[in-house]
Design a protein around this motif. Structure first.
Motif, mmCIF file in Angstrom:
data_model
loop_
_atom_site.group_PDB
_atom_site.id
_atom_site.type_symbol
_atom_site.label_atom_id
_atom_site.label_comp_id
_atom_site.label_asym_id
_atom_site.label_seq_id
_atom_site.Cartn_x
_atom_site.Cartn_y
_atom_site.Cartn_z
ATOM 1 N N ALA A 123 1.105 -1.090 0.121
ATOM 2 C CA ALA A 123 -0.102 0.102 0.012
ATOM 3 C C ALA A 123 0.917 1.266 0.092
ATOM 4 C CB ALA A 123 -0.880 0.125 1.058
ATOM 5 N N GLU A 124 0.450 2.217 -0.512
ATOM 6 C CA GLU A 124 0.995 3.576 -0.380
ATOM 7 C C GLU A 124 -0.108 4.534 0.032
ATOM 8 O OE1 GLU A 124 2.819 7.321 -3.293
ATOM 9 O OE2 GLU A 124 2.791 5.047 -3.856
ATOM 10 N N ILE A 125 0.416 5.477 1.322
ATOM 11 C CA ILE A 125 -0.263 6.160 1.855
ATOM 12 C C ILE A 125 0.430 7.840 1.637
ATOM 13 C CG2 ILE A 125 -1.256 5.022 3.427
ATOM 14 C CD1 ILE A 125 0.383 6.515 5.703
ATOM 15 N N THR A 126 -0.141 8.846 1.816
ATOM 16 C CA THR A 126 0.618 10.238 1.849
ATOM 17 C C THR A 126 0.239 10.785 3.033
ATOM 18 O OG1 THR A 126 -1.786 11.222 0.704
ATOM 19 C CG2 THR A 126 0.052 10.214 -0.751
ATOM 20 N N PHE A 127 1.154 11.949 3.309
ATOM 21 C CA PHE A 127 1.121 12.560 4.485
ATOM 22 C C PHE A 127 1.515 14.299 4.077
ATOM 23 C CE2 PHE A 127 5.353 10.921 4.384
ATOM 24 C CZ PHE A 127 6.198 11.814 4.938
ATOM 25 N N THR A 128 1.296 14.909 5.057
ATOM 26 C CA THR A 128 1.758 16.296 4.908
ATOM 27 C C THR A 128 2.780 16.296 6.083
ATOM 28 O OG1 THR A 128 -0.051 17.140 6.472
ATOM 29 C CG2 THR A 128 -0.440 17.177 4.095
ATOM 30 N N PHE A 129 3.689 17.279 5.648
ATOM 31 C CA PHE A 129 4.567 17.581 6.930
ATOM 32 C C PHE A 129 4.027 18.140 8.214
ATOM 33 C CE2 PHE A 129 7.643 20.709 8.630
ATOM 34 C CZ PHE A 129 8.951 19.744 9.037
ATOM 35 N N GLY A 130 4.353 17.343 9.224
ATOM 36 C CA GLY A 130 4.100 17.709 10.620
ATOM 37 C C GLY A 130 2.650 16.778 10.973
ATOM 38 N N GLN A 131 2.298 15.957 9.866
ATOM 39 C CA GLN A 131 1.032 15.356 10.419
ATOM 40 C C GLN A 131 1.326 14.221 11.465
ATOM 41 O OE1 GLN A 131 -0.865 13.807 7.034
ATOM 42 N NE2 GLN A 131 -2.492 12.705 7.944
ATOM 43 N N ALA A 132 0.229 14.064 12.414
ATOM 44 C CA ALA A 132 0.794 13.031 13.195
ATOM 45 C C ALA A 132 0.653 11.796 12.787
ATOM 46 C CB ALA A 132 -0.497 13.120 14.375
ATOM 47 N N GLU A 133 1.914 10.923 13.377
ATOM 48 C CA GLU A 133 2.113 9.661 12.702
ATOM 49 C C GLU A 133 1.132 8.541 12.932
ATOM 50 O OE1 GLU A 133 5.930 6.765 12.602
ATOM 51 O OE2 GLU A 133 5.657 7.727 14.461
ATOM 52 N N SER A 134 0.293 8.853 14.043
ATOM 53 C CA SER A 134 -0.877 8.136 14.268
ATOM 54 C C SER A 134 -1.978 7.853 13.167
ATOM 55 C CB SER A 134 -1.583 8.219 15.562
ATOM 56 O OG SER A 134 -1.943 9.549 15.734
ATOM 57 N N GLU A 135 -1.957 9.318 12.557
ATOM 58 C CA GLU A 135 -3.072 9.282 11.450
ATOM 59 C C GLU A 135 -2.412 8.439 10.213
ATOM 60 O OE1 GLU A 135 -3.446 13.257 10.570
ATOM 61 O OE2 GLU A 135 -4.488 13.945 12.504
ATOM 62 N N LEU A 136 -1.205 8.389 10.115
ATOM 63 C CA LEU A 136 -0.349 7.614 8.975
ATOM 64 C C LEU A 136 -1.000 5.995 9.045
ATOM 65 C CD1 LEU A 136 0.967 10.170 8.660
ATOM 66 C CD2 LEU A 136 2.721 8.748 7.796
ATOM 67 N N THR A 137 -0.485 5.696 10.448
ATOM 68 C CA THR A 137 -0.552 4.027 10.690
ATOM 69 C C THR A 137 -1.976 3.779 10.554
ATOM 70 O OG1 THR A 137 -0.384 4.664 13.020
ATOM 71 C CG2 THR A 137 1.916 4.052 11.883
ATOM 72 N N ALA A 138 -2.881 4.621 11.264
ATOM 73 C CA ALA A 138 -4.345 4.247 11.275
ATOM 74 C C ALA A 138 -4.892 3.821 9.662
ATOM 75 C CB ALA A 138 -5.115 5.343 11.753
ATOM 76 N N GLN A 139 -4.216 4.139 8.662
ATOM 77 C CA GLN A 139 -4.572 4.220 7.298
ATOM 78 C C GLN A 139 -4.061 2.854 6.762
ATOM 79 O OE1 GLN A 139 -4.353 7.727 4.375
ATOM 80 N NE2 GLN A 139 -3.510 8.639 6.244
ATOM 81 N N MET A 140 -3.220 2.071 7.579
ATOM 82 C CA MET A 140 -2.352 1.029 7.081
ATOM 83 C C MET A 140 -3.139 -0.175 7.299
ATOM 84 S SD MET A 140 1.725 1.992 8.169
ATOM 85 C CE MET A 140 2.073 3.739 7.694
ATOM 86 N N PRO A 141 -2.952 -1.339 6.660
ATOM 87 C CA PRO A 141 -3.713 -2.633 6.798
ATOM 88 C C PRO A 141 -3.550 -3.227 8.300
ATOM 89 C CG PRO A 141 -2.397 -2.679 4.676
ATOM 90 C CD PRO A 141 -1.981 -1.405 5.404
ATOM 91 N N GLN A 142 -4.720 -3.411 8.695
ATOM 92 C CA GLN A 142 -4.556 -3.976 10.285
ATOM 93 C C GLN A 142 -4.370 -5.304 10.379
ATOM 94 O OE1 GLN A 142 -4.995 -1.355 12.716
ATOM 95 N NE2 GLN A 142 -4.569 -0.273 10.803
ATOM 96 N N THR A 143 -4.470 -6.186 9.291
ATOM 97 C CA THR A 143 -4.042 -7.539 9.110
ATOM 98 C C THR A 143 -3.425 -7.864 8.139
ATOM 99 O OG1 THR A 143 -6.160 -8.029 8.014
ATOM 100 C CG2 THR A 143 -6.292 -8.123 10.866
ATOM 101 N N LEU A 144 -2.541 -9.023 8.136
ATOM 102 C CA LEU A 144 -1.706 -9.503 6.865
ATOM 103 C C LEU A 144 -2.021 -10.935 7.071
ATOM 104 C CD1 LEU A 144 1.702 -7.574 7.227
ATOM 105 C CD2 LEU A 144 -0.181 -7.027 5.632
ATOM 106 N N THR A 145 -2.072 -11.425 5.634
ATOM 107 C CA THR A 145 -2.118 -12.907 5.370
ATOM 108 C C THR A 145 -0.808 -13.662 5.698
ATOM 109 O OG1 THR A 145 -4.067 -12.447 3.981
ATOM 110 C CG2 THR A 145 -2.789 -14.802 3.910
ATOM 111 N N VAL A 146 -0.867 -14.584 6.367
ATOM 112 C CA VAL A 146 0.314 -15.576 6.541
ATOM 113 C C VAL A 146 -0.061 -16.789 6.193
ATOM 114 C CG1 VAL A 146 1.425 -14.071 8.338
ATOM 115 C CG2 VAL A 146 0.105 -16.099 8.890
#
Length: 508
Positions: free
Chosen positions: A56-79
């Protein structure tokens, strides 16, 4: 090059400075497994379904809280489990770089998970054993994550110019050039006019302190402009031509390392890794070298592996805003001002392909524009208490830092009810008043004035804004049209660009 080798119970402090208990994460060195602890694992898996790929690719703006980035990332992965079946395991994400303390243009995030529930079987290689998410820095907007692999980057001619120079002038193959380009993107986003590290680093390679001075002096002595891409590339070639104990002790050694890389995707990874590790040498260089190697291999190698690639200058102008943004027309009155604010990172697009010149500027955007101007050069620096608080400005919004700075510096104010109104549109007279206050705080002479009687709507100017409007018109920061100043009209992004360009010239 030493590759990270194990998934383990803790992330070594030497590699990423974070301790994790009973959590699987990417480690910098082999970690001995705790046998008793391993036996507690409910399930064992043999690997990730998307191992070694960008998912996946997400975008962020300078100074944006890192928690806002990680909240957009997949919450599960297939193994893959040992019995051949699959399972989706809960994961969280950790940055390979230093998101909190750096201003890079992209970061790579890798998964971590509860090892007491899911334990890997054997060794997972760092380059191919886990999937990753790319976080790409953009302007003021922050769209949600895109599923699947990243779209190909839209390469402007600065990228091609750098690539062709590295191949033709420095003797690198395509893979080695891709490795360098991945690092330059992370450092400066290919902007030769970028100031970073509190105005102590400059240019495409962010030359710093005495190395910056050396670059400036060499360019001046050899007929190059150190502020241009051409000058900086030629100085880079000079750095790589010899080992110099004073500035870059191992320039020739680095060049020879890259020239030895295989002209393959893996060679691009190795070149990106080594350039970061030996040339840029950032903090956490092991993990940050990996993210740049991945960028070289997965983004730039597929597009630049043909070393004879050329670009039509009419199709891809060197970073020209009319070739980047579909809604900025070549020759339009606002084209040059938008070019200025874009080149100096005072304003960016609302997306990768749009600028929205006719969209109104709101108060949050205005504060951000002023804050970014203050970061471009020491002459625009303004001290601030950074303690202002407004009931409608959350602690982690993309504009919070800018609003606190602007209010703390005394150039913007909130409303009497304790709010700031970040989404409220800003008028032309309000923005002129803010710029007047900014110039005054900088200690500039703001005595310039002129009569506004020739403008048919001058009588509608608010009393608080009259002095500032006369100053702004006298200094040609604000101009009218059709005999009107439109003081109460909302300021557009194009108009803000023009005012910021003229204001910067006035201060200079």
């Amino acid at each position: 090059m030493k590759k990270m080798q194990r998934i383990g119970a803790m992330l070594l402090a030497a590699s990423m400075s974070i301790g994790m208990v009973q959590t699987g994460v990417l480690a910098a060195d082999a970690v001995q497994a705790d046998t008793a602890w391993q036996q507690m694992a409910a399930q064992t898996f043999t690997g990730f379904a998307d191992a070694g790929t960008q998912i996946a690719e997400i975008t962020f703006t300078f100074g944006q809280a890192e928690s806002e980035l990680t909240a957009q990332m997949p919450q599960t992965l297939t193994v893959y489990l040992t019995d051949g079946s699959t399972a989706d395991i809960p994961v969280s994400w950790v940055c390979l770089g230093d998101y909190a303390n750096t201003d890079d243009y992209y970061y790579e995030y890798v998964p971590q998970w509860d090892m007491s529930a899911y334990s890997p079987e054997g060794v997972l290689d760092s380059a191919s054993g886990v999937p990753y998410v790319l976080a790409q820095r953009v302007g003021t907007s922050a769209p949600a994550a895109q599923k699947g692999t990243s779209q190909k980057a839209a390469l402007n001619s600065n990228v091609y110019t750098i690539f062709n120079f590295l191949v033709s002038e420095c003797g690198f193959n395509a893979a080695a050039a891709c490795g360098v380009i991945a690092n330059i993107e992370c450092e400066s986003n290919f902007n030769p006019n970028l100031w970073g590290d509190n105005n102590t680093s400059y240019g495409i390679c962010q030359w710093h302190n005495e190395r910056l001075t050396a670059m400036q002096n060499w360019c001046d002595s050899n007929g190059y402009n150190w502020k241009t891409l051409t000058g900086q590339l030629n100085y880079l070639k000079k750095e790589l031509s010899a080992n110099d104990s004073k500035y870059l002790y191992n320039g020739l050694t680095i060049a020879n390392k890259l020239k030895a890389k295989a002209n393959t995707a893996d060679g691009a990874y190795d070149a990106g890794y080594d350039w970061c590790y030996y040339y840029e040498v950032p903090a956490n260089k092991k993990t940050r070298s990996k993210e740049r190697g991945d960028r070289a291999k997965n983004t730039y190698w597929p597009q630049l592996k043909d070393s004879s690639v050329t670009v039509d200058p009419d199709e891809t102008q060197s970073g020209q805003v009319y070739s980047i943004f579909s809604d900025v027309k070549k020759g339009a009155w606002y084209c040059t001002p938008i070019q200025y604010v874009y080149d100096n990172e005072i304003m960016t697009g609302t997306s990768k392909t749009t600028f929205e010149p006719n969209t109104s500027l709101n108060r949050a955007m205005a504060a951000t524009v002023l804050y970014k101007l203050s970061q471009t050069d020491s002459k625009f620096k303004l001290s601030s208490t950074n303690t202002a608080s407004f009931s409608d400005v959350p602690s982690n919004a993309w504009y919070t830092k800018a609003v606190k700075w602007a209010a703390g510096a005394g150039i913007v104010k909130g409303y009497d009810n304790g709010t700031f109104g970040p989404s409220d549109k800003i008028t032309r007279e309000q923005f002129a008043t803010i710029l007047y206050a900014y110039a005054k705080k900088l200690g500039c002479n703001v005595s310039a004035t002129t009569s506004l009687s020739s403008y048919s709507d001058s009588g509608s100017i608010s009393s608080y804004a009259t002095t500032a409007m006369k100053w702004a018109v006298a200094k040609k920061i604000m101009t009218g049209s059709d005999g009107k100043l439109r003081p109460k009209s909302s300021l557009t992004r194009a108009e803000a660009s023009a005012m910021m360009k003229s204001f910067a010239a006035t201060i200079s």
